[in-house]
Design an enzyme around this catalytic site. Sequence first.
Site, PDB file in Angstrom:
ATOM      1  N   CYS A 127       9.597  25.825  16.468  1.00 58.23           N
ATOM      2  CA  CYS A 127       9.333  24.644  15.397  1.00 58.23           C
ATOM      3  C   CYS A 127       8.697  23.537  15.500  1.00 58.23           C
ATOM      4  O   CYS A 127      10.295  23.000  15.961  1.00 58.23           O
ATOM      5  CB  CYS A 127       9.315  26.275  14.597  1.00 58.23           C
ATOM      6  SG  CYS A 127      10.798  25.102  13.555  1.00 58.23           S
ATOM      7  N   LEU A 128       8.013  23.021  14.819  1.00 59.16           N
ATOM      8  CA  LEU A 128       7.757  21.774  14.110  1.00 59.16           C
ATOM      9  C   LEU A 128       8.899  20.819  13.871  1.00 59.16           C
ATOM     10  O   LEU A 128       9.246  19.581  13.720  1.00 59.16           O
ATOM     11  CB  LEU A 128       6.827  21.461  14.331  1.00 59.16           C
ATOM     12  CG  LEU A 128       5.738  21.042  15.143  1.00 59.16           C
ATOM     13  CD1 LEU A 128       4.169  21.342  13.832  1.00 59.16           C
ATOM     14  CD2 LEU A 128       5.768  20.273  16.228  1.00 59.16           C
TER      15      LEU A 128
END
Length: 287
Positions: A180-181
């Site tokens: 995930c970012l």
Amino acid sequence: MPALSTELAYKLEQLLDLLRNYGRVAVAFSAGVDSTVVAKAAQLACGDQAVGVTSSSLSLASGELEEAKRLAELIGIRHQVITTDEFENPDYLKNQSNRCYFCKTELYTQLVGRQQELKVDVIVNGANLDDQGDHRPGMQAAKEHEIRSPLLEIGINKQEVRELAHYWELPVWDKPATPCLSSRIAYGVSVTPERVQRVDAAEQFLKTELNLRELRVRHEANQLARIEVPLEAMTRLLEPTTREQISRKFHELGFEYITIDLEGFRSGSMNAIVPLEQLQIAAGNAN
């Protein structure tokens, strides 16, 4: 279709048998290679009684939700998209080394709460044997919510996951890891929608302009961007025209300083600063 080794073919049969024994199965499906292999296996083992569930949130990189939908259609598994609200949790926003625990807790809480709606008996994830050797606070959340990890239970490692994906001709068989970012934000620097969107835009720019598959833009403190690319691609970033183009774009996105990491691309580099004691605790919780 490439052939499987005798050992991996045996593990595959074990995997399918295990999933059949679970009954009706929901797969936490991120479109990464691990969860895609589990989704494919669940579809083969359980048919219409399997469903892939993809979480849509601000921390999901551009294009990943669309890829999950395409893969689900290709696999033939029933697919559902839910929205998770980890950004509403102050403990998640603090971005300490256990951030992933709060993200996975949000995801698994929602999945467990939707079991009746999804018509499933068991929820599974894509954790594999190699995940035990890394800093994975989310595995504790899985344990607390009784999420099963069929790849881990059978003893399938990352390389074998990719071999199964290749065997099934899944297009993600050689896909780089896509965490995930929020994992790009340095521990201790608050996770905000603005920061993850900045990272996403920066990475999409580098992928588009330089045609790179593997890279990270790490968001350090003081609006500093630390770019990781494979060593063989590093000289391309330093070409005068390219360097100026990157600097201009990153400044437009809000970065004040832009650096290139001389050690190159490596997954999980943020974990280098996590104290050894925390890594040992995490590993013990996962077992």
